[in-house]
Design an enzyme around this catalytic site. Structure first.
Site, mmCIF file in Angstrom:
data_model
loop_
_atom_site.group_PDB
_atom_site.id
_atom_site.type_symbol
_atom_site.label_atom_id
_atom_site.label_comp_id
_atom_site.label_asym_id
_atom_site.label_seq_id
_atom_site.Cartn_x
_atom_site.Cartn_y
_atom_site.Cartn_z
ATOM 1 N N TRP A 87 0.764 -1.309 0.274
ATOM 2 C CA TRP A 87 -0.267 -0.404 -0.003
ATOM 3 C C TRP A 87 0.512 1.343 0.198
ATOM 4 C CZ3 TRP A 87 -2.375 2.265 4.564
ATOM 5 C CH2 TRP A 87 -1.629 3.066 5.654
ATOM 6 N N ASP A 88 2.018 1.013 0.084
ATOM 7 C CA ASP A 88 3.265 2.196 -0.046
ATOM 8 C C ASP A 88 3.027 2.740 -0.986
ATOM 9 O OD1 ASP A 88 3.826 0.374 1.898
ATOM 10 O OD2 ASP A 88 5.816 0.359 2.121
ATOM 11 N N GLU A 101 0.696 -2.914 11.941
ATOM 12 C CA GLU A 101 0.881 -4.067 12.066
ATOM 13 C C GLU A 101 0.847 -4.798 13.241
ATOM 14 O OE1 GLU A 101 3.238 -4.543 9.167
ATOM 15 O OE2 GLU A 101 1.838 -4.026 7.460
ATOM 16 N N LYS A 138 1.806 0.085 16.184
ATOM 17 C CA LYS A 138 3.510 0.464 15.664
ATOM 18 C C LYS A 138 3.568 1.688 14.665
ATOM 19 C CE LYS A 138 5.214 -2.930 12.323
ATOM 20 N NZ LYS A 138 5.971 -3.557 10.675
ATOM 21 N N GLN A 139 2.565 2.251 14.258
ATOM 22 C CA GLN A 139 2.876 2.985 13.345
ATOM 23 C C GLN A 139 1.494 3.415 13.232
ATOM 24 O OE1 GLN A 139 2.536 -1.019 10.259
ATOM 25 N NE2 GLN A 139 2.647 0.826 9.150
HETATM 26 O O1 IFM Z 1 3.461 -1.417 4.128
HETATM 27 C C1 IFM Z 1 4.803 -1.170 4.766
HETATM 28 C C2 IFM Z 1 3.553 -1.406 6.184
HETATM 29 O O2 IFM Z 1 2.962 -0.936 6.747
HETATM 30 C C3 IFM Z 1 4.934 -1.913 7.760
HETATM 31 N N1 IFM Z 1 5.771 -2.236 7.518
HETATM 32 C C4 IFM Z 1 6.616 -2.422 5.992
HETATM 33 C C5 IFM Z 1 5.290 -2.036 4.808
HETATM 34 C C6 IFM Z 1 6.425 -2.122 3.728
HETATM 35 O O3 IFM Z 1 6.990 -0.755 3.841
#
Ligand code: IFM
Length: 766
Positions: A352-353, A494, A607-608
């Site tokens: 999704w990046d 994640e 995590k994010q």
């Molecule tokens: O797409 C990301 C994910 O959101 C977090 N782990 C790494 C992936 C690739 O950059």
């Protein structure tokens, strides 16, 4: 030892001392590329911990049944061995002074220099330059100069070596290796499973004190290598130069299709001879001109201010440099790997990046490239249909990780070590991180609207949006409350697996189904022929009811009295622990050394960014007080252990008016690859973070946004910046935006159509 920022004003990032124990960082952040290929900036001389990668986009291979497909590491042309009176040139031997390695992002040229004295007492000045041509996608040029301080015999060994692997997996079989005219080397190899043929060529030219010279060539062909030995006697003060011109072509290249291997060998060799005739400097100049035209003149972002602003300016350009170096602007059958083309991390797969972090940059600056990235998604619909069918759903369920167009899911099943069980950790993302399907639809919609590309929408966009909506409709589960739920997913955060009703996933799925229904309505009324065509393919008549039912009856997590939006059905019941230890660490993922994922499920730690990405994408759906309360709550619980997190937070902070926080987060985002820590980029740069850095500058501080089809500019300059200017493409018109402390100026640089937009809250037309 480390990174030196003293030349950022000259567009140069520099390493000012050499440490053979920390090779990965500069190999990755100074990597070269042109979207066709990426070349890690490994040194000419070899070291134990080096990773010498040449990755050609879209050439995936599967090493064996138990591994997922990955971008194979092609035969190397960068290693060149020098011996000074028998002693091998290596900076961890002998003595070194005046060392510097620099990447000039304006020209895409890598340089390295040092004074070196061998243990035998002989000294040289070593200088090396290298480019991957942006003007000629197949060509690599290198120039190595040795200036002798003493009389000496210089021996050179240089060639093409296929003795490289991807962390041990050998992806190639040898096909042919040979010399032509005792001069041109050629190595032909073929990927073991996907059958992609690579033809790699090299040729050397020599100069003594600037004058061309011929050297006797001792030719060698051995297992997985073709190389030549040369020798030259130098007097003190002599300057000897080697130019090594190389090329790589593959059977995947558009213009190679239908060619036999021998035709490909012949054509690539002819092209190499053209490059050889030009020589290093002309190739470097031509490539620098392409950088100027394609990137710096086309999509300038100019930041003015004090010393801090200088580094910020560089960081944004550094992001732009990499975003051009890794994007396959030439081919819609491939996409952007999470590490670009700078390393083997994430195996070259896209995530999704692309849509959420990188696509906005391309849409607003190089729409034809953005279109290719979304065409890739369209062309990979067969894999998405397969994934949906395999999981018992309908429509298009996009893979979390994507490689070949028809692969379907390529996410590995295991990665990392479970600190409690001692076993590899199961990666659930490939199975249940499903928001990617809505992200792809969102990307297609954004591109279609901003670029005003109705042709794309008719041929790909509407279908992507409707087919993913059909997936969502089949994915919904009716709960006892009579609403539709999406259970058992991983959301963007994640660290939390198997959650129900992840807010990001549910809201984006609803957006997706709603958009499909809206388009179905408008096409039925305005473009009946297209509607009929799409209906024949996607069964709109049946699916329309499912989309609208899903949209209207979807369970959407709601903020409680405290205004905090729950990111899923479980997070808020988790334990609140002191995260300061992990926040203070100079590396990510520290929490995984203390807890396993099973335990983390029950801890309030992110995590994010999760909900915050939602606020940012669907800005108008959430009131300011919900955003603010949720921000306060989640920011305290977020470790930014993904490189995608900081930039989203920075843009959100700017939107909320917290300028100091926005700037601090922007700085931290820039430091992910550019910062001083030497271990952060070993497996490759963080591609999405570069899109994020551009978004911090242009979306966050520059205030740009497309909201429901309208352009909005609402800037907030950070204290450290006096002025920011940038250009964006909006529906075919190029707009120049200049933001100063006292106001904003928007100009239509194309001067074609009238453009309506909202600037600082006022509707205006320019
Ligand atoms: O797409 C990301 C994910 O959101 C977090 N782990 C790494 C992936 C690739 O950059």
């Amino acid at each position: 030892m480390g990174m030196d920022y003293s030349r950022v004003k000259d567009w140069i990032i520099r390493e000012d001392s050499f440490d053979a124990d920390h090779l990965g960082k500069c190999e990755a952040i100074m990597s070269l590329g042109n979207g066709y290929m990426g070349l890690r900036s490994a040194t000419e001389e070899r070291y134990l911990g080096e990773t010498r990668d040449m990755l050609v986009n879209g050439t995936f291979n599967k090493f064996d049944e138990n591994e997922v497909t990955e971008l194979p590491n092609a035969a190397d042309v960068t290693a060149v061995e020098l011996r000074i009176d028998g002693e091998r040139f290596a900076l961890d031997q002998g003595s070194v002074s005046d060392y510097g390695r620099e990447l000039n992002i304006r020209t895409g040229e890598l340089t390295r220099s040092a004074k070196w004295t061998a243990k035998n007492g002989k000294s040289i000045v070593f200088e090396a330059k290298r480019i991957v041509s942006l003007a000629r996608l197949h060509d690599i040029a290198a120039r190595i100069s040795v200036t002798a301080a003493d009389d000496m015999t210089l021996r050179i060994r240089s060639g093409i070596s296929a003795r490289v692997t991807n962390t041990g997996s050998q992806h190639f079989s040898e096909v042919e290796k040979r010399f032509y005219d005792k001069k041109y080397m050629q190595f032909v190899e073929k990927t073991t499973e996907s059958g992609v043929v690579f033809v790699v060529n090299s040729v050397h030219k020599f100069f003594l004190n600037g004058e061309p010279m011929e050297l006797a060539t001792d030719v060698n062909i051995e297992h997985r290598i073709v190389f030549a030995d040369y020798s030259v006697e130098l007097k003190a003060g002599d300057s000897f130069t080697i130019e090594k011109i190389s090329s790589v072509n593959t059977s995947r290249d558009f213009d190679a299709q239908g060619m036999s291997v021998s035709e490909l060998q012949g054509c690539s060799l002819e092209a190499l001879k053209e490059a050889e005739a030009m020589g290093y400097q002309a190739l470097a100049d031509e490539s620098a001109a392409a950088w100027k035209e394609e990137v710096w003149d086309r999509a300038p972002v100019v930041i003015e201010g004090g010393e801090d602003a200088e580094l910020d300016q560089f960081a944004v350009r550094f992001a732009q440099y990499h975003m051009r170096a890794f994007v396959p602007a030439h081919d819609n059958r491939m996409n952007i790997g999470a590490k670009g083309l700078s390393g083997e991390g994430y195996k070259g797969h896209c995530f999704w990046d692309t849509e959420i972090f990188l696509l906005p940059y391309y849409i607003f600056t190089a729409p034809e490239t953005a279109r290719k990235l979304e065409e890739y998604r369209y062309l990979s619909l067969p894999g998405a249909h397969r994934k949906a069918a395999e999981n018992g759903y309908s429509g298009a369920m996009f893979p979390w990780e994507s490689a070949w167009l028809d692969d379907g899911e390529t996410c590995p099943l295991y990665a990392g070590t479970d600190i409690i069980t001692g076993l590899p950790i199961k990666v659930w993302s490939g199975i249940i991180e499903q928001h990617i399907s809505a992200d792809v639809a969102f990307g297609a919609w954004q591109y279609g609207v901003i670029a005003d590309d109705e042709e794309f929408m008719e041929n790909c966009g509407y279908e992507l949006i409707m087919d993913t909506a059909t997936f969502w409709a089949s994915r919904l589960e009716k709960g006892e409350d009579g609403r539709y739920h999406i259970n058992d997913v991983v959301g963007p955060d994640e660290y939390h697996e198997h959650v129900n009703d992840n807010a990001f996933t549910n809201y984006m799925a609803r957006w997706n189904m709603n958009k499909a229904a809206e388009y179905a309505d408008s096409l039925r009324a305005e473009k009946p022929e297209l509607y009929a065509k799409l209906d024949a393919k996607l069964d709109i008549k049946t699916n329309y009811g499912k989309w609208t039912d899903g949209r209207d009856n979807m369970f959407l997590p709601q903020p409680a009295e405290d205004n905090i939006l729950p990111m899923d059905d479980r997070f808020m019941d988790g334990e609140f622990i002191d995260l300061s230890k992990y926040k203070a660490q100079d590396h990510v993922g520290g929490i995984m050394k203390d807890y396993n994922l099973e335990q983390i499920q029950h801890i309030q730690v992110c995590k994010q960014a999760d909900c915050l990405v939602l606020f940012y994408l669907l800005e108008d759906e959430f009131p300011a007080e919900v955003k603010k309360a949720s921000w306060d709550y989640y920011v305290e619980r977020t470790l930014h252990d993904s490189s995608l997190s900081l930039s989203t937070h920075s843009v959100m902070a700017a939107d909320m008016g917290d300028d100091e926080m926005a700037y601090d987060l922007f700085k931290r985002s820039c430091a992910i690859d550019l910062g001083p820590y030497m271990g952060t980029s070993d497996a490759g740069i963080h591609a999405a973070s570069f899109g994020g850095i551009w978004q911090c500058a242009v979306y966050g501080f520059g205030g740009l946004r497309m909201l429901d089809g309208r352009l909005r500019i609402e800037p907030r300059l950070p204290e450290a910046w006096d002025r920011l200017s940038y250009t964006v493409m909006w529906k075919g018109e190029k707009l120049g935006v200049t933001v100063a402390k006292d106001g904003v100026d928007v100009e239509n640089l194309t001067g074609g159509k009238k453009v309506s937009l909202t600037v600082c809250g006022k509707e205006t037309t320019i």
